[in-house]
Scaffold this motif. Sequence first.
Motif, PDB file in Angstrom:
ATOM      1  N   LYS A 677     -10.615 -31.213  14.353  1.00  0.00           N
ATOM      2  CA  LYS A 677     -10.897 -29.867  13.876  1.00  0.00           C
ATOM      3  C   LYS A 677     -10.315 -28.780  14.793  1.00  0.00           C
ATOM      4  O   LYS A 677     -10.680 -27.606  14.689  1.00  0.00           O
ATOM      5  CB  LYS A 677     -12.406 -29.622  13.716  1.00  0.00           C
ATOM      6  CG  LYS A 677     -13.126 -30.677  12.901  1.00  0.00           C
ATOM      7  CD  LYS A 677     -12.489 -30.891  11.551  1.00  0.00           C
ATOM      8  CE  LYS A 677     -13.232 -31.976  10.765  1.00  0.00           C
ATOM      9  NZ  LYS A 677     -12.580 -32.248   9.470  1.00  0.00           N
ATOM     10  N   LEU A 678      -9.437 -29.181  15.700  1.00  0.00           N
ATOM     11  CA  LEU A 678      -8.739 -28.203  16.538  1.00  0.00           C
ATOM     12  C   LEU A 678      -7.546 -27.624  15.776  1.00  0.00           C
ATOM     13  O   LEU A 678      -7.037 -28.244  14.838  1.00  0.00           O
ATOM     14  CB  LEU A 678      -8.234 -28.869  17.826  1.00  0.00           C
ATOM     15  CG  LEU A 678      -9.292 -29.340  18.829  1.00  0.00           C
ATOM     16  CD1 LEU A 678      -8.625 -30.048  19.979  1.00  0.00           C
ATOM     17  CD2 LEU A 678     -10.148 -28.193  19.342  1.00  0.00           C
ATOM     18  N   LEU A 728     -10.819 -39.269  20.986  1.00  0.00           N
ATOM     19  CA  LEU A 728     -10.113 -37.997  20.839  1.00  0.00           C
ATOM     20  C   LEU A 728     -11.076 -36.877  20.453  1.00  0.00           C
ATOM     21  O   LEU A 728     -10.917 -35.732  20.889  1.00  0.00           O
ATOM     22  CB  LEU A 728      -9.016 -38.140  19.776  1.00  0.00           C
ATOM     23  CG  LEU A 728      -7.821 -39.016  20.166  1.00  0.00           C
ATOM     24  CD1 LEU A 728      -6.881 -39.185  18.978  1.00  0.00           C
ATOM     25  CD2 LEU A 728      -7.083 -38.438  21.361  1.00  0.00           C
ATOM     26  N   LYS A 729     -12.076 -37.178  19.625  1.00  0.00           N
ATOM     27  CA  LYS A 729     -13.046 -36.143  19.255  1.00  0.00           C
ATOM     28  C   LYS A 729     -13.836 -35.676  20.468  1.00  0.00           C
ATOM     29  O   LYS A 729     -14.083 -34.476  20.647  1.00  0.00           O
ATOM     30  CB  LYS A 729     -14.006 -36.683  18.196  1.00  0.00           C
ATOM     31  CG  LYS A 729     -13.372 -36.925  16.831  1.00  0.00           C
ATOM     32  CD  LYS A 729     -14.404 -37.438  15.851  1.00  0.00           C
ATOM     33  CE  LYS A 729     -13.790 -37.678  14.479  1.00  0.00           C
ATOM     34  NZ  LYS A 729     -14.777 -38.195  13.511  1.00  0.00           N
ATOM     35  N   VAL A 730     -14.250 -36.622  21.337  1.00  0.00           N
ATOM     36  CA  VAL A 730     -14.999 -36.249  22.543  1.00  0.00           C
ATOM     37  C   VAL A 730     -14.124 -35.412  23.473  1.00  0.00           C
ATOM     38  O   VAL A 730     -14.560 -34.398  24.028  1.00  0.00           O
ATOM     39  CB  VAL A 730     -15.515 -37.508  23.259  1.00  0.00           C
ATOM     40  CG1 VAL A 730     -16.185 -37.136  24.577  1.00  0.00           C
ATOM     41  CG2 VAL A 730     -16.507 -38.260  22.360  1.00  0.00           C
ATOM     42  N   LEU A 735     -12.585 -30.222  26.003  1.00  0.00           N
ATOM     43  CA  LEU A 735     -11.559 -29.209  26.268  1.00  0.00           C
ATOM     44  C   LEU A 735     -11.984 -27.849  25.732  1.00  0.00           C
ATOM     45  O   LEU A 735     -11.696 -26.817  26.341  1.00  0.00           O
ATOM     46  CB  LEU A 735     -10.233 -29.640  25.631  1.00  0.00           C
ATOM     47  CG  LEU A 735      -9.536 -30.843  26.276  1.00  0.00           C
ATOM     48  CD1 LEU A 735      -8.261 -31.192  25.518  1.00  0.00           C
ATOM     49  CD2 LEU A 735      -9.211 -30.570  27.743  1.00  0.00           C
ATOM     50  N   ARG A 736     -12.670 -27.840  24.566  1.00  0.00           N
ATOM     51  CA  ARG A 736     -13.153 -26.565  24.041  1.00  0.00           C
ATOM     52  C   ARG A 736     -14.144 -25.905  24.983  1.00  0.00           C
ATOM     53  O   ARG A 736     -14.191 -24.678  25.109  1.00  0.00           O
ATOM     54  CB  ARG A 736     -13.806 -26.774  22.668  1.00  0.00           C
ATOM     55  CG  ARG A 736     -12.845 -26.675  21.495  1.00  0.00           C
ATOM     56  CD  ARG A 736     -13.583 -26.521  20.183  1.00  0.00           C
ATOM     57  NE  ARG A 736     -14.406 -27.702  19.900  1.00  0.00           N
ATOM     58  CZ  ARG A 736     -14.050 -28.672  19.070  1.00  0.00           C
ATOM     59  NH1 ARG A 736     -12.919 -28.584  18.439  1.00  0.00           N
ATOM     60  NH2 ARG A 736     -14.845 -29.720  18.858  1.00  0.00           N
ATOM     61  N   THR A 782     -18.527 -42.606  26.231  1.00  0.00           N
ATOM     62  CA  THR A 782     -19.134 -43.717  25.495  1.00  0.00           C
ATOM     63  C   THR A 782     -18.540 -43.762  24.092  1.00  0.00           C
ATOM     64  O   THR A 782     -18.636 -42.796  23.331  1.00  0.00           O
ATOM     65  CB  THR A 782     -20.653 -43.556  25.418  1.00  0.00           C
ATOM     66  OG1 THR A 782     -21.193 -43.508  26.739  1.00  0.00           O
ATOM     67  CG2 THR A 782     -21.280 -44.721  24.649  1.00  0.00           C
ATOM     68  N   VAL A 783     -17.935 -44.879  23.770  1.00  0.00           N
ATOM     69  CA  VAL A 783     -17.294 -45.064  22.462  1.00  0.00           C
ATOM     70  C   VAL A 783     -17.767 -46.388  21.882  1.00  0.00           C
ATOM     71  O   VAL A 783     -17.483 -47.446  22.447  1.00  0.00           O
ATOM     72  CB  VAL A 783     -15.762 -45.037  22.575  1.00  0.00           C
ATOM     73  CG1 VAL A 783     -15.150 -45.330  21.214  1.00  0.00           C
ATOM     74  CG2 VAL A 783     -15.285 -43.714  23.123  1.00  0.00           C
ATOM     75  N   GLY A 784     -18.501 -46.303  20.780  1.00  0.00           N
ATOM     76  CA  GLY A 784     -18.967 -47.527  20.125  1.00  0.00           C
ATOM     77  C   GLY A 784     -19.848 -48.373  21.011  1.00  0.00           C
ATOM     78  O   GLY A 784     -19.753 -49.607  20.997  1.00  0.00           O
TER      79      GLY A 784
END
Length: 835
Positions: A677-678, A728-730, A735-736, A782-784
């Motif tokens: 959503k960037l 990538l979402k995290v 970064l935001r 943490t991913v999955g």
Amino acid sequence: MTTTWPQGMRMAIIAIAYLTSGLLGLSLGSINNAQISYLWPPSGIAIGCLLLGGRHLWPGVLLGSLAINLWISGNLFASLMVACGATLEAWLPALWLERMGPRFDPGLGSPASVVRFAVAAGIGCFIGTSIAIATLLLWGLLPSAGMANGWTTWFLGDFTGMLVIAPLLLSYGRVPLRQWRPAYWADFVASQLAVVALSYVITFGPVRSYFDVPMFFTLFPVLIWTGLRLGLRESVLAVLVMATSICVAMAYGYQASIDAESSLRFFEVLLLFTSMSALLLGASLSERSRLTARLAASEHRYRELSELSRDMISRHDANGTFLFVSPACELLLGYTQGQMLNHTLTELCHADDVSSLTRALQHLRSGDLGGDIVFRMRHRKGHPVWLEASASRRLAGSGGELVLVSRDITQRKQAELDLQLSEERSRRLIELMPEAVFLHKEQVFQSANWRAAELLEVLSPAVVIGHNCMEFIHADYLPVTAQRLAELNESDQTVAWAELMLHLPNGKDKLVEISTSSFCVGAERLMVSLARDISERKAAEAQLREAAKIYEVALEGIVILEVDGTIRSVNPAFLQLCGYPVRELVGRSIRSLCEGLHDDVFFTAQTSSLADTGRWQGEMSLRRANGSILNELVSLSVLPGNDSVSASYVAVLADITQLKEAEAEYRAKANYDPLTKLPNRNLFQDRLNHLFLQSERSGRHFAILFIDLDGFKPVNDQFGHEAGDLLLKVVAGRLRDCVRKNDTVCRLGGDEFLMLLEDIVEPDMVKHTAARAVDELRLPITVGGRQVNVSASVGIAIYPEDGDNPATLLANADAAMYLAKRGGKNRYAFFSTHL
């Protein structure tokens, strides 16, 4: 599938074909203990049969799928579920394509039909694959670790089977087979052998440890040549031959020396791409062939019409020179076609008509095609011939060629001259009368003016002279007309204006208003009738009634405004749109509904356009009674006034609120990365260009941070694409959090991100942001249910020190990022000129 076999037999044939082709598909290669094939011909047979024979044949697909799945797994309930999914996979696309009607060509004779078929097949495969994989997982026939790979292989296998097998069935079922021609079969056999040979070279050529992509594309020239030479059906058959050859080779020798999973996946994608390319190429060529044949037929009909017409058809350049003339020229003017070519119209024109013809040609060259041209040309024997010519509106234009269709009107012109001489005296007496004038004795017309001829739609007044007036009266009006004439014949009197229906010689009926007077001249009793056509008036009255009705029932809002913008009246549709009662709108300014939504500049431009052109069209926002905003496409036009009604405006409003919302959604998709959503590259480039122009004027500094993730690829390879997407979402969220509200964070693509920092007062601001980004991305993620670690290499370029244009600044930030990577990663680096 168009035979007259019983329906049950056709279903059985479909089931047997499904089972047989499924066994063949499994023998060519599969995964997971022969449960999932990477090339599944039954999917193409299923949808092809349903499109050819009808959706009611779906039980055949269900039985065939149930049989092949029982053969594989032996589990009745799981096989039944998979069979239902396979049936829906073919039935739903067939339903959608049938609902398209003429927009879909079952023979796939156009690129648009190919695309519609591919989209429908893809949707059906998605549904069928999802049902099948879910069933296998539910019954424990497929390990959960292999779900993604199994789903992808199943989907690609079914989709490829549809694109390869179904077009063959559709083309052989809908398109007539070619007649026996040695040249055709020579080309056909050569193309198929070439495909088999190249497929063999690709798979059994020099030993290679990976799928040779460049070698694979050597098949494309053969497929393109097959499509150009033979057509859609043969090119798709070549793809099937290619797929079968490679599958056989891979099943019996190729898989032993390579990574089967990755190579088969790549093979499926390439086969899918090749199939779609062959379909589009064949469809394009088929469509071109049809258009070419249609054009040739049209040209042939035009030439036949030109040769058979008694009118002279001629084509001229801008100077009037004959470039083409039809054979009728010899009948009209006595010249052969060859004698007229290269001569101009003015050279063969009568001397008295040269100037008028020249002016007419000038008007035609300038694009003015109003009216026919009447002029005289010299016959080969010397006498003049009157011609009436019509110019082609399609070819005539500024400096372009002209096409004239000329007709001999010499006899008509001579008849007109004779009539003018014989009726000059009587014509002058009544010519100035605005009504049609008839003089009749004992119901027989003695004289009439030109208005009368126009009223009766005859060539001249002489046509009606000598005819009984009752011949022109409609049958329904004969009794009352006879009664009135009998009363007038008794004494001198006048019958007031009354409506009367005439029956014209050309068969038309016309409503007129007529007044008849009776008088005596000597011993003779004569009658004179004055008549005027009221058809247009009646039509206008009907149009007014119709317009009033349209005004009431129109779906678009219609508003009548005074010149000062005050609402005079509105139709029901506008009341429904805005939600106000009519009493609250009439007498109210239209601008009050736009308060706070448009500025004075908008209304000034609107008023200026109405004053200059008499119309304005654009988008306006209105406020409903409930306070919500209504977006409208408004067409505003001036209604001229008259003696009784002042000038006003009429506004037609079409609701485009949903369209505007869809447009906003489309822009969001075009400018934002769907995963994080960037802002995407497009939106970032727009903001960078805008900031660059602002900084040029204000002298302010800004910075670009080029961020590349370190260690992302191992996470993606080890845990899969879903884990990579979550990572990538995290990263995007962290970064935001590192920037201010007016700064921009963008995903460039893959694991690359960009930051655009505005209003940089000192370099420490940039250093602080870069350090914070490096620190944030260093923290575990943490991913999955698993913790993974990545880091970031950040390159920094500052305007204007590190670049005087956006492209240079972005390139220098990229170079600084690579400097940070060479320095050990997990750090940031500023651009310096020695880079």
